[in-house]
Design a protein around this motif. Structure first.
Motif: not given
Length: 708
Positions: A135-149
């Motif tokens: 799930n490459t797209t989901r992996a990108h989304e996880v990183c984006v969410r982490g960088l928000k935090a």
């Protein structure tokens, strides 16, 4: 600077001290995250924590993985029953990792990172989990969410950029721009961190691989002005970059033109730098114009490199001074990453000292900027940015300490109310959701700035999350009272009285508050009396209820209220109260009769009752002196409470003062200041029994209303 040892942080990774110092930090302004992060940051802040870090599964995940592991439900339940217990979460995460179950791991990581979003290592694990699952797209989304935090996490930024490099199709032109945008977002968010060196070098190396040497120069020009731990290494790499290439290959056309002008001036030329060369018509330019190397001899190239290096040397020396100012402060910080384990006092002091110094530096630069030019203004802005970065670094290591969030708000509030509000939101909705003091401060902040609806919401949510706190209910009632909604304030107090019947002491506390409200604000003494009488029926042994009822009666019209006062005294004397408390009520009744009694017979009747009570207490004292009670402590107490024998005067004398251990509460009405000293009113609020209503400490308004 950092030690060589390793330690397990609250992030899931075993990292060296030098690496750990890199990862730490969220910025208060989340606009500096990746482009897709910045667009959604404001909307995300308005939502709940669960919405910010959703752990929802996509449809079909359960079926793909089948049933969850055997012990998952048990460990999941343990973690949710006590979400503040960090070890229960790590046990759950380790179990899911051992079982290699994607769905279980996704659920556990999503729930864990909702409560502990500063653990950058687990964001990396989450992204890797999705990538391994395809799930490459989901992996990108996880990183984006982490960088928000945690947008100051250099390590997480590097992980995100590496993920983009590994998964994007580099044959597409937009892929290069996507990665460049990610790098720019990274250095904008975390580039001012003292330990951001790896990020800057990664950016420069990537641009070098792309063949854009001018971009490499621009990156070094930026980092040479940032105080970082490895500042000297950046200058050495810039020197190597400069000497390895012709200036026309690494400089912009504008800077190259200025450099050549400077070269001609150094040779004694008369070229005026303010007068550019005449522009030739299209088609008549020669290959040697502007950027051609044909006009630059080897000697000229070497001279231009020396001039360029001398110019950057000045920047480097200025930056070296800034690094020297901060080096000792940075050395004192031993744990820059997040962990639930408490920090020692030396670490907390180190952060306070560093913040105070950085703030004073920024203030000094602001003063200089007010009298300076554009360069001074830029320096002032950079000083404020460094203060914000340092606060954000601090709020990673010290995320569980209210004092640093409060310090941050006090710094931001005079400059931007909205930024201060965002800090309160992050503190109360994410990191300090279980700390009522921060919520109370937030509500006060909103009320002070006229946002009554938000203040009301904050207090209501706090009471729902932490029911039973008397100060929260009183704060809610006080907010409604201050806004003129007396009916809502009364309703809140009545609701508290009804809900606290199972706890007599708390019920009495709320009943007194409600009665005072009805008497002082609603001007309805009858309702106030009814509230107190109902409370006395439930708690007849509560002396505070009797005393407040007595004060209510005394505050009324003495010409028609004498019967009510004597009934109140009689009720107290029949209640299961201590002898000393009864004596106190008898004294008050006698005092009232002497001051306002309609007939002498009524005064004598009250006096006889008082003498009878004194006689009973005297008999108990003599019984103790004759050996009926062998407890010396009790005998001493009785001796202290003994009264003077009744005099033989024909008229009632003034009653001698009696030592009190249970003084009356504040009067509900009327001006009785003249009798305060005689009956010990001045010390009532200092009595320890006020702590019996659920207040762990005496009221300290500065705790909830920080000084402006």
């Amino acid at each position: 600077m950092a030690a060589e040892g390793t330690e397990m942080g609250g992030n899931g990774d075993v990292v060296s001290e030098q690496e750990m110092s890199v990862e730490s930090e969220p910025m208060s302004t989340e606009e500096a995250v990746a482009p897709q992060v910045a667009q959604e940051a404001a909307e995300e802040q308005e939502s709940s924590v669960a919405a910010q870090y959703p752990a929802a599964l996509e449809e079909g995940d359960e079926e793909e993985e089948g049933e969850l592991p055997v012990d998952f439900d048990r460990l999941w339940r343990v973690a949710h029953e006590n979400p503040l217990e960090f070890s229960s979460w790590t046990d759950l995460l380790q179990y899911c990792e051992q079982e290699s179950h994607t769905t279980a791991s996704r659920r556990a990581l999503g729930a864990f990172l909702t409560r502990y979003p500063l653990c950058y290592g687990y964001w990396k694990k989450f992204a890797d989990l999705e990538r391994r699952a395809g799930n490459t797209t989901r992996a990108h989304e996880v990183c984006v969410r982490g960088l928000k935090a945690i947008p100051l996490s250099v390590d997480l930024w590097i992980h995100y950029v590496t993920l983009l490099q590994d998964t994007l199709n580099m044959n597409l032109p937009e892929s290069t721009q996507h990665i460049r945008s990610a790098f720019e977002s990274a250095v904008s968010a975390a580039g001012l961190d003292f330990h951001s060196d790896r990020l800057w070098e990664m950016y420069a190396d990537w641009e070098r691989e792309q063949g854009d040497l001018r971009a490499v120069t621009a990156i070094y020009d930026r980092v040479l002005r940032v105080p970082t731990q490895l500042y000297r290494g950046h200058f050495e790499r810039f020197r190597a970059h400069l000497t390895a290439h012709n200036p026309q290959d690494i400089l912009s056309s504008e800077e190259l033109r200025q450099l050549r002008t400077q070269l001609r001036q150094s040779k004694g030329g008369e070229t005026n730098p303010e007068e550019p060369e005449a522009e030739k018509p299209p088609g008549e330019e020669t290959p040697g114009d502007n950027t051609s190397n044909s006009q630059d001899t080897e000697e000229d190239v070497q001279k231009m490199q020396e001039l360029l290096l001398a110019d950057r040397q000045k920047v480097y020396q200025q930056n070296e001074m800034e690094v020297g100012k901060r080096w000792a402060f940075e050395e004192a910080i031993k744990r820059p990453y997040f962990h639930v384990k408490p920090l020692d006092r030396a670490q907390l002091k180190a952060w306070h000292t560093y913040l105070d110094w950085e703030i004073s530096e920024a203030e000094q630069q602001a003063k200089e900027a007010s009298a300076g030019g554009a360069e001074a203004q830029a320096s002032s802005c950079a000083g404020r940015d460094r203060v914000l970065i340092l606060f954000e670094r601090c709020l990673i290591a010290c995320a569980l300490y209210e004092e640093f969030w409060t310090k941050y708000v006090r710094y931001l509030e005079p400059q931007s109310v909205e930024e201060a509000r965002n800090v309160y939101r992050r503190a109360c909705e994410v990191h300090l959701s279980h700390k009522h003091n921060m919520h109370l401060q937030w509500a006060t902040f909103e009320e002070r700035h006229g946002n009554i609806t938000e203040a009301r919401r904050v207090l209501k949510n706090l009471e729902q999350a932490m029911p039973g706190l008397a100060m929260v209910r009183l704060r809610r009632a006080g907010l409604e009272r201050r806004t003129g909604r007396l009916d809502q304030a009364e309703e809140l107090l009545r609701e508290a009285v009804l809900q606290s019947k199972e706890t007599p002491s708390l019920h009495a506390f709320y009943s007194i508050k409600l009665a005072r409200f009805l008497l002082k604000l609603s001007k309805n003494s009858a309702k106030a009396k009814t509230v107190l009488l109902e409370a006395i029926e439930l708690s007849p042994d509560n002396s505070k209820l009797h005393m407040n009822l007595l004060e209510l009666e005394v505050a009324g019209d003495p010409r028609g209220n004498g019967t009510g006062v004597q009934q109140c005294v009689s009720r107290a004397l029949e209640a299961p109260l201590s002898p000393r408390t009864k004596l106190l009520f008898s004294q008050r009744g006698l005092q009232f009769a002497e001051d306002f009694g309609a007939t002498v017979q009524s005064v004598l009747t009250v006096y006889d009752e008082h003498q009878k009570l004194l006689k009973e207490l005297g008999n108990k004292k003599r019984s103790a002196e004759n050996g009926d009670n062998d407890d010396p402590e009790k005998m001493n107490k009785l001796e202290e409470s003994s009264a003077v024998p009744p005099p033989t005067m024909a008229t009632p004398p003034a009653v001698p003062p009696i030592p009190m251990t249970t003084p009356p509460p504040p009067m509900m009405g009327g001006d009785m200041s003249g009798s305060h000293s005689a009956y010990g009113y001045g010390g009532w609020y200092q009595q320890p029994q006020y702590g019996g209503y659920g207040y762990q400490n005496p009221w300290n308004y500065n705790q909830y209303y920080p000084p402006s």
